[in-house]
Write an enzyme that holds these catalytic residues in place. Structure first.
Site, PDB file in Angstrom:
ATOM      1  N   THR A 117       0.927  -1.543   0.041  1.00 53.19           N
ATOM      2  CA  THR A 117      -0.192   0.153  -0.616  1.00 53.19           C
ATOM      3  C   THR A 117       0.913   1.408   0.163  1.00 53.19           C
ATOM      4  O   THR A 117       0.396   2.214  -0.425  1.00 53.19           O
ATOM      5  CB  THR A 117      -1.131   0.055   0.993  1.00 53.19           C
ATOM      6  OG1 THR A 117      -0.396  -0.345   2.572  1.00 53.19           O
ATOM      7  CG2 THR A 117      -2.162  -1.435   1.138  1.00 53.19           C
ATOM      8  N   LYS A 189      -2.995   7.242  -0.898  1.00 53.10           N
ATOM      9  CA  LYS A 189      -3.047   6.716   0.417  1.00 53.10           C
ATOM     10  C   LYS A 189      -3.298   7.696   1.302  1.00 53.10           C
ATOM     11  O   LYS A 189      -2.186   8.314   1.656  1.00 53.10           O
ATOM     12  CB  LYS A 189      -2.195   6.134   0.957  1.00 53.10           C
ATOM     13  CG  LYS A 189      -2.144   5.209   2.196  1.00 53.10           C
ATOM     14  CD  LYS A 189      -1.049   3.889   2.473  1.00 53.10           C
ATOM     15  CE  LYS A 189      -1.277   2.952   3.789  1.00 53.10           C
ATOM     16  NZ  LYS A 189      -0.456   2.638   3.590  1.00 53.10           N
TER      17      LYS A 189
END
Length: 355
Positions: A117, A189
């Site tokens: 991620t 993110k």
């Protein structure tokens, strides 16, 4: 141009030459869309050991952990690396892109990329900039490992396959996470550990996934400007402006041979006076500079005329990054430096602040 640096040591190099390839058998192969999964590592593929968690699971392991996937697609899978997201580099991104193109040539109707991620949004944007494929590519990962309580890995992988096989999602690169589908250009993110870690602050998600189906909020399509380069070894440095920051970082980057610079400015894309003066000097020496904002949302603006103000820097030749995140502007600048025949041609890949 200068290289980006050595790849991470944890398993990446071992996968550079001959990726593992598996086709999962199904009796109804011809009745389901063909989805090729490219595994690169990350938390979704990690297991714990005495030294801390590290990617160790193969793409096959991931698919076997979510049996429901086989009800949505005929699946093939390969592992091209086993690195955490923070060790992904441009070479890993390019290799995933090459394998995605090869899968499409082999007849895949969609591609899913599993990824760490930390840099997932950057890889998705890299793929969107460099690959114009006639099928959707959906990138996903996880905040919690498969062995952890309430792991989000199965749900995210299932969401990626569902989105990739939906009739309205025809092409472009996306990120599927926490039951949302995001365009590669827009997504960031935004949280270190929450499951809802990915958002598109400026435009919102493309779609929301529910048990019943997928609700689209806007037309699924690529929002990126294609760059005719599929890999790059350009060295692009990043500099962040903050209270009292001087120009030393820019001066070091130029002295060390940086091919380009991205400035994460304050507010609308401003820098301290000392930093601004160093940026102008860098541009005068032939180093292209992209000006972005360190804010989590919004666009740059040529407003302030002080030595480090956004108007001053853009008037001096800085390229407006618009609402691109600084790290995505770095990806684009590196590719643009590879694609452009002359440094003077780089700005054409940043056609306007909103692309």
């Amino acid at each position: 141009m200068a290289g980006e640096g050595e790849r991470g040591e944890r398993g990446d190099a071992a996968f550079a030459a001959t990726p593992t390839y598996l086709v999962l058998p199904r009796a109804t192969r011809t009745m389901l869309p063909r989805v090729h999964v490219i595994a690169t590592g990350g938390t979704i593929a990690s297991t714990p050991d005495e030294d801390g968690a590290a990617p160790s699971l193969s793409g096959e392991d991931l698919l076997e952990s979510v049996p429901d996937l086989s009800t949505h697609a005929d699946l093939s899978v390969e592992s091209v690396s086993k690195v955490p997201g923070f060790d992904v580099n441009f070479e890993t991104m390019a290799r995933a892109g090459e394998r995605a193109s090869a899968a499409v040539e082999d007849g895949a109707d969609a591609v899913v990329v599993t990824h760490g991620t930390d840099t997932m949004a950057e890889t998705a944007y890299f793929l969107d900039l460099t690959r114009s494929l006639p099928v959707p590519v959906v990138v996903t990962g996880a905040q919690r490992r498969l062995d952890e309580p309430s792991s989000d890995a199965p749900a995210n992988l299932l969401a990626a396959v569902r989105a990739a096989t939906h009739r309205r999602v025809e092409e472009g690169v996306y990120v599927a996470f926490d039951d949302e589908l995001h365009a590669a250009r827009d997504v960031r993110k935004v949280h270190t550990h929450e499951l809802s870690a990915f958002k598109s602050p400026n435009d919102g998600p493309v779609a929301t996934l529910t048990r019943a189906g997928i609700r689209f909020h806007r037309e699924p399509q690529s929002e990126s400007v294609y760059v005719p380069a599929q890999r790059t070894d350009a060295r692009v440095e990043m500099v962040v402006s903050a209270a009292g920051v001087d120009g030393a970082g820019v001066e070091r980057a130029v002295a060390d041979g940086a091919d380009g610079l991205v400035v994460a400015g304050t507010g609308l894309g401003n820098a301290t006076s000392e930093l601004g003066e160093a940026i102008v000097d860098a541009m005068d020496s032939g180093v292209p500079v992209v000006l972005t904002s360190r804010c989590g949302a919004g666009s740059t603006g040529a407003v302030y005329g002080t030595p480090g103000g956004g108007k001053t820097l853009q008037d001096a030749g800085a390229i407006a990054g618009g609402d691109l995140a600084p790290w995505k502007a770095r990806v684009k600048l590196a590719l643009a430096l590879e694609a452009a025949e002359r440094t003077e041609d780089v700005p054409r890949y940043f056609p306007d602040p909103a692309e």
